[in-house]
Design a protein around this motif. Structure first.
Motif, PDB file in Angstrom:
ATOM      1  N   MET A   1       0.810  -1.204   0.000  1.00 40.05           N
ATOM      2  CA  MET A   1       0.000   0.000   0.000  1.00 40.05           C
ATOM      3  C   MET A   1       0.851   1.265   0.000  1.00 40.05           C
ATOM      4  N   LEU A   2       1.891   1.264   0.816  1.00 40.66           N
ATOM      5  CA  LEU A   2       2.698   2.459   0.988  1.00 40.66           C
ATOM      6  C   LEU A   2       3.530   2.791  -0.235  1.00 40.66           C
ATOM      7  N   LEU A   3       3.742   1.804  -1.111  1.00 43.24           N
ATOM      8  CA  LEU A   3       4.609   2.022  -2.252  1.00 43.24           C
ATOM      9  C   LEU A   3       3.895   2.630  -3.442  1.00 43.24           C
ATOM     10  N   CYS A   4       2.623   2.863  -3.336  1.00 41.72           N
ATOM     11  CA  CYS A   4       1.872   3.320  -4.498  1.00 41.72           C
ATOM     12  C   CYS A   4       0.903   4.429  -4.121  1.00 41.72           C
ATOM     13  N   ALA A   5       0.838   5.467  -4.945  1.00 41.36           N
ATOM     14  CA  ALA A   5      -0.067   6.577  -4.689  1.00 41.36           C
ATOM     15  C   ALA A   5      -1.457   6.313  -5.262  1.00 41.36           C
ATOM     16  N   SER A  14      -3.829  -7.576  -5.687  1.00 37.85           N
ATOM     17  CA  SER A  14      -2.924  -7.154  -6.750  1.00 37.85           C
ATOM     18  C   SER A  14      -1.494  -7.049  -6.239  1.00 37.85           C
ATOM     19  N   MET A  15      -1.334  -6.466  -5.070  1.00 39.77           N
ATOM     20  CA  MET A  15      -0.004  -6.326  -4.483  1.00 39.77           C
ATOM     21  C   MET A  15       0.630  -7.689  -4.251  1.00 39.77           C
ATOM     22  N   ARG A  16      -0.166  -8.621  -3.714  1.00 41.02           N
ATOM     23  CA  ARG A  16       0.367  -9.957  -3.433  1.00 41.02           C
ATOM     24  C   ARG A  16       0.759 -10.668  -4.726  1.00 41.02           C
ATOM     25  N   GLN A  17      -0.082 -10.580  -5.740  1.00 49.64           N
ATOM     26  CA  GLN A  17       0.208 -11.238  -7.012  1.00 49.64           C
ATOM     27  C   GLN A  17       1.461 -10.663  -7.663  1.00 49.64           C
ATOM     28  N   GLN A  18       1.570  -9.353  -7.633  1.00 47.45           N
ATOM     29  CA  GLN A  18       2.737  -8.708  -8.225  1.00 47.45           C
ATOM     30  C   GLN A  18       4.004  -9.043  -7.447  1.00 47.45           C
ATOM     31  N   TYR A  19       3.899  -9.083  -6.132  1.00 46.28           N
ATOM     32  CA  TYR A  19       5.060  -9.405  -5.309  1.00 46.28           C
ATOM     33  C   TYR A  19       5.534 -10.829  -5.579  1.00 46.28           C
ATOM     34  N   LEU A  20       4.585 -11.762  -5.652  1.00 46.27           N
ATOM     35  CA  LEU A  20       4.930 -13.154  -5.931  1.00 46.27           C
ATOM     36  C   LEU A  20       5.507 -13.312  -7.332  1.00 46.27           C
ATOM     37  N   PRO A 139       5.232  -1.421  -8.405  1.00 44.82           N
ATOM     38  CA  PRO A 139       6.241  -1.369  -7.340  1.00 44.82           C
ATOM     39  C   PRO A 139       6.352  -2.663  -6.551  1.00 44.82           C
ATOM     40  N   ALA A 140       5.235  -3.379  -6.385  1.00 48.25           N
ATOM     41  CA  ALA A 140       5.287  -4.630  -5.634  1.00 48.25           C
ATOM     42  C   ALA A 140       6.097  -5.684  -6.384  1.00 48.25           C
TER      43      ALA A 140
END
Length: 240
Positions: A1-5, A14-20, A139-140
């Motif tokens: 959350m903190l990495l995106c405006a 979405s963050m989890r999928q992108q991170y993985l 970013p993730a």
């Protein structure tokens, strides 16, 4: 959350999928970092660094080529100013790599952008550039790619410092091939068209040929310029 405006891009799934996805994309880097980081740990311990100092250098510097150079200079008792200036000059290329990736993360706030920039290496830059040429940047994804590679490098360096002395001489010889193998794997990932294949082949042949006649690492610099020129020329020629 903190990495995106942009909140639409920052939902949990979405963050989890992108991170993985970033973690998965780091696989070839991890496969290369494990033996190379291990080799660094062995050399660092041989140069007189403790296991904790070896690991701390990987955490704070996190630049393979600079760490190998620093360890070599420490082994010959070079002045600290020489070590600092040498590693600084070697790492200047990271400014160019981060500047190249920065346009993909215009929505990211500066403090978090600095966190992403810290994890950019030659290898993560290569993987990220190839990924962002075909997919939207996130970013993730970059964070997953960076942290996975970072963890692998730190872990391997500590293991090398801890258990490297137990390896037979033949096993240490094999580690010399780890770096070229990793870069070949990263190169293959980026070969997407005939121009890229042509540039890669010409650059490789030129480097091998020049290495027999030029001192130092001039063959790499000249071969890079030749390959880049051939790549630009071939793209223009194929468009016409």
């Amino acid at each position: 959350m903190l990495l995106c405006a942009d909140r639409k891009r920052c939902n949990t799934n979405s963050m989890r999928q992108q991170y993985l996805a970033g973690m998965a994309s780091a696989t070839p880097i991890v496969m290369g970092y494990l033996p190379i980081g291990f080799a660094y740990g062995v050399l660092a311990k041989g140069a007189g660094l403790t296991t904790w100092e070896t690991g701390l250098m990987s955490l704070m510097v996190y630049a393979g080529s600079s760490q190998f150079i620093a360890v070599g200079l420490l082994a010959i008792n070079a002045p600290f100013l020489t070590i600092i200036l040498t590693t600084f000059l070697v790492n200047l290329r990271h400014l160019l790599m981060c500047a190249s990736l920065a346009p993909f993360f215009k929505d990211v706030k500066s403090p978090y952008l600095a966190v992403l920039a810290y994890g950019v290496t030659d290898e993560t830059f290569a993987v990220a550039s190839a990924h962002y040429a075909k997919h939207a940047a996130h970013p993730a994804f970059q964070l997953g790619l960076n942290l996975t590679s970072y963890t692998a490098w730190f872990t391997a360096s500590v293991l090398g410092a801890t258990a490297g002395s137990l390896l037979p001489e033949s096993a240490r010889f094999i580690l010399d091939f780890a770096l070229p193998a990793m870069y070949i794997a990263l190169l293959v990932i980026q070969l997407g068209n005939r121009s890229a294949y042509l540039a890669a082949i010409v650059g490789g042949v030129a480097s091998v040929f020049l290495s027999r006649s030029l001192p130092g690492n001039w063959n790499i610099i000249i071969a890079t310029l030749v390959a880049a020129s051939v790549g630009v020329w071939s793209e223009k020629w194929m468009k016409n």
